[in-house]
Design an enzyme around this catalytic site. Structure first.
Site, short mmCIF file in Angstrom:
data_model
loop_
_atom_site.label_atom_id
_atom_site.label_comp_id
_atom_site.label_asym_id
_atom_site.label_seq_id
_atom_site.Cartn_x
_atom_site.Cartn_y
_atom_site.Cartn_z
N ASP A 1 30.52 47.74 30.81
CA ASP A 1 31.15 48.22 32.04
C ASP A 1 30.50 49.52 32.51
O ASP A 1 29.74 50.18 31.78
CB ASP A 1 32.65 48.43 31.80
CG ASP A 1 33.49 48.04 33.02
OD1 ASP A 1 32.96 48.07 34.15
OD2 ASP A 1 34.68 47.73 32.84
N ASP B 1 36.61 42.81 40.24
CA ASP B 1 37.83 43.02 39.46
C ASP B 1 39.01 42.27 40.06
O ASP B 1 40.08 42.22 39.45
CB ASP B 1 38.17 44.52 39.39
CG ASP B 1 37.42 45.22 38.27
OD1 ASP B 1 36.88 44.54 37.39
OD2 ASP B 1 37.38 46.47 38.28
#
Length: 694
Positions: free
Chosen positions: A441, A498
């Site tokens: 990430d 997301d």
């Protein structure tokens, strides 16, 4: 003297030419030319006229337009000596090297002791052109801007399409009419960015998804880019891509752009999309095991967040496996003192409070269920509230008073000590545990753009890949904040957004298909109530949207009713049954005459099979959906057409519509000219239609 060179594949020709040893320019790019085309005549025919109010001859729109040639637009190179003096190079031909599918041109400026090189290659199977530029100097210089080799913009085009977006709203297409002046986009966030995907499509007049001429570009770099699409006063157009300006903070003797990927299509925007999909999947991404099917993915983030509890995680893993998951990914919260997102980033050691016996009990349980195990890292970031920061505050990138993002700073990846530390910590976790997958990430933008940061991150990933060649890596950056061919040459999957909102995903995936294949595009079935949009959606829609790409789940499976679990199992089973051929299928965006329908056709290699996903994103303006034309079928062949999910028809769909009633056999000509007549449906639903060559 005129010099010319050409590169060809079965679809397109690229011709470059120059006069008087000046920098070459692209004088033709489009449908394949005859092998006996006289390139010198073509070069002469390419030249535009001169009239009043102009120079006596036209400056070349060269591979690197030079201010010293009276070029009226943006130059391709801006460079200064170390004392700040602007350098205005004037390059002259030095040498050319030609191979079967490649060309390298070298030019020198003896006054400033600079050498410029432009390299081109063309891939005969994927139709992808790669172009890259290099600047070398005898003494260190400061680089402000270096464009990859410059391509002309088609003068048969009325508009350009570039890609914008935001967190949970990536891959939004912008259409901008060509006009005198510049369409200038620059991403200075230090990563590819939700806001500025480095891509451009130039459709010619009348082009659609499925027909007409189109050109497309992608800049394969993860550190922020600059795009210039400029119409000159004389009507010519140029397209420049490169690193964001002033990203090289130190003087150097050598600079290089990232590869610029460019393609011409005579089959609409889909022709560009298929070229990008195939080239990325087959020539750029290097999967550890190409024979292994892509596994159904389960990520626990939206089930537990930071509340790691071994009995609960085992229960969730049991349920995920029962639904068909084949990979279990442990997300944020397993390390350090990480109970929320304000602390412990960079303390990459297993938290003994949550895992007193380490990760082994959970990993063994996951493996016992037949799933592989993955884990979350955010290596390039650090919390000020962390043991590592307290010991090494100088490792943070940027000033002490910088604005934090998600309570975190970026590590300075240009520092060898930082990379060594991260390699050692990550290696220890991978070495001591049977881990097959990393979710990597990157949850904040950088405090300033710096190319050295991106090169440092690349070096770390490359080093880890060499040490652990069987570990797959997913590129996630708050979702889709770092998606490009540069990061994908080092990773194997992207987290597109997301947002697990199926309606938003339907549209994002559709647009991203211009550049990304199914094999690398993660798409998950989210919770009943989406955590990022608050929208509540039926399990059928959520499941089929995820089944359009690399399928997974990201929700708490304990919330599912028996009916919902049954639906999810069925769709997952369908995806597994078809994934071997859909892995290599071309994703074709369909031209829907009904604006409410977002539809695409996944066509197998060889064309024997296809599946159509027709998602209804809104209420149609008319009562019934308009027929949906398909594409790339054989006109005189027959296809067996079957509605996979006919049982999903609502009571208001009450006619005896043929597609609902049973399989049909129709010609490719009919399916492309007239199209599929779909049953009526509510918004936020999906029809799935299989086609098989008879």
């Amino acid at each position: 003297m005129i010099q010319c060179w050409r590169l060809d594949d079965s679809r397109q020709s690229l011709v470059l030419g120059s006069h008087k040893d000046r920098l070459a320019e692209v004088v033709y790019w489009g449908p394949r030319l005859p092998d006996d085309e006289d390139l010198t005549t073509l070069y002469d025919a390419h030249a535009i006229d001169v009239t009043g109010g102009m120079l006596d001859s036209n400056p070349e729109l060269s591979l690197c337009p030079e201010a010293t040639r009276s070029f009226p637009g943006q130059p391709g190179l801006i460079v200064r000596a170390t004392d700040g003096t602007p350098m205005l190079p004037k390059f002259c031909f030095a040498e050319a090297q030609e191979t079967t599918n490649g060309l390298s041109l070298v030019y020198t400026d003896t006054t400033n002791a600079l050498t410029y090189s432009a390299r081109f290659s063309i891939h005969p199977r994927t139709h992808m052109i790669e172009a890259q530029a290099t600047l070398e100097a005898s003494a260190p210089v400061h680089l402000h801007w270096l464009s990859a080799p410059v391509f002309p913009g088609s003068q048969q085009s009325d508009e350009m399409i570039d890609v914008a977006g935001r967190w949970c709203g990536e891959f939004q297409l912008n259409r901008t009419p060509w006009s005198a002046g510049i369409r200038y986009r620059e991403n200075r966030t230090g990563r590819t960015g939700h806001e500025h995907f480095p891509g451009l499509i130039v459709p010619c007049r009348g082009a659609t998804n499925t027909q007409g001429h189109a050109y497309a570009f992608h800049y394969g770099w993860s550190g922020g880019h600059r795009m210039v699409a400029e119409e000159l006063p004389d009507g010519r157009r140029q397209i420049q891509f490169g690193h964001a300006a002033r990203m090289e903070t130190e003087p150097k003797t050598r600079f290089e752009t990232a590869p610029l990927y460019a393609v011409f299509s005579d089959d609409g925007i889909n022709g560009c999309g298929v070229a990008f999909q195939r080239h990325l999947r087959d020539e750029i991404v290097t999967f550890p095991n190409t024979e292994r099917p892509r596994p159904v993915h389960y990520n626990c983030w939206e089930a537990i967040y930071f509340n790691h509890n071994l009995p609960e995680l085992k229960d969730i893993a049991d349920r995920a496996a029962g639904l068909g998951a084949e990979r279990f990914v442990l997300d944020d919260g397993w390390f350090g003192n990480r109970d929320d997102d304000t602390q412990a980033l960079s303390d990459w050691e297993v938290d003994p409070r949550k895992y007193p016996d380490g990760l082994t009990p959970l990993i063994d349980h996951v493996h016992g269920l037949g799933m592989t195990f993955g884990i979350w890292f955010e290596p390039e970031m650090i919390n000020p509230d962390s043991d590592v920061f307290r010991a090494n505050p100088h490792w943070a990138l940027g000033s002490e008073d910088q604005i934090l993002g998600r309570q975190q700073m970026a590590l300075n990846m240009a520092l060898p000590d930082v990379r060594d530390f991260l390699f050692d910590r990550i290696s220890a976790v991978l070495r001591d545990n049977d881990i097959e997958y990393i979710k990597w990430d990157h949850n904040r933008v950088l405090p300033m753009p710096d190319a050295a940061q991106t090169r440092g991150s690349y070096e770390l990933i490359d080093r880890l890949r060499a040490a652990f060649p069987d570990v797959e890596i997913e590129s996630c950056a708050s979702g889709g904040g770092r998606i490009d061919f540069g990061i994908l040459s080092r990773t194997h999957r992207v987290w597109l957004s997301d947002s697990n909102d199926a309606l938003e995903r339907l549209k994002m995936q559709h647009n991203a298909a211009i550049f990304l294949p199914m094999a690398v595009t993660g798409s998950h079935v989210g919770p009943r109530k989406c955590h990022t949009s608050g929208r509540i959606m039926d399990i059928r829609f959520r499941a089929w949207v995820a089944a359009q790409r690399h399928m997974g789940f990201e929700m708490d499976p304990r919330e599912l009713t028996d009916e919902e679990a049954g639906v999810l199992k069925d769709v997952t089973s369908w995806w597994k049954t078809n994934r071997d051929w859909t892995y290599r299928a071309d994703i074709l965006r369909l031209d829907s005459p009904d604006d409410a329908i977002v539809a695409e056709q996944h066509l197998s290699e060889g064309g024997e099979k296809f599946v159509v996903f027709a998602g209804k994103a809104a209420t149609s303006d008319q009562i019934s959906p308009r027929p949906l034309p398909l594409t790339r079928l054989t006109p005189d062949a027959k296809y067996r057409i079957e509605l996979v999910n006919r049982a999903d028809a609502e009571a208001l769909s009450r006619g005896d519509q043929a597609l609902k009633s049973g399989p049909l056999v129709l010609s490719g000509g009919y399916l492309m000219a007239h199209g599929l007549t779909l049953p009526w449906s509510f918004p936020d639903t999906m029809w799935v239609i299989e086609g098989t060559l008879v």
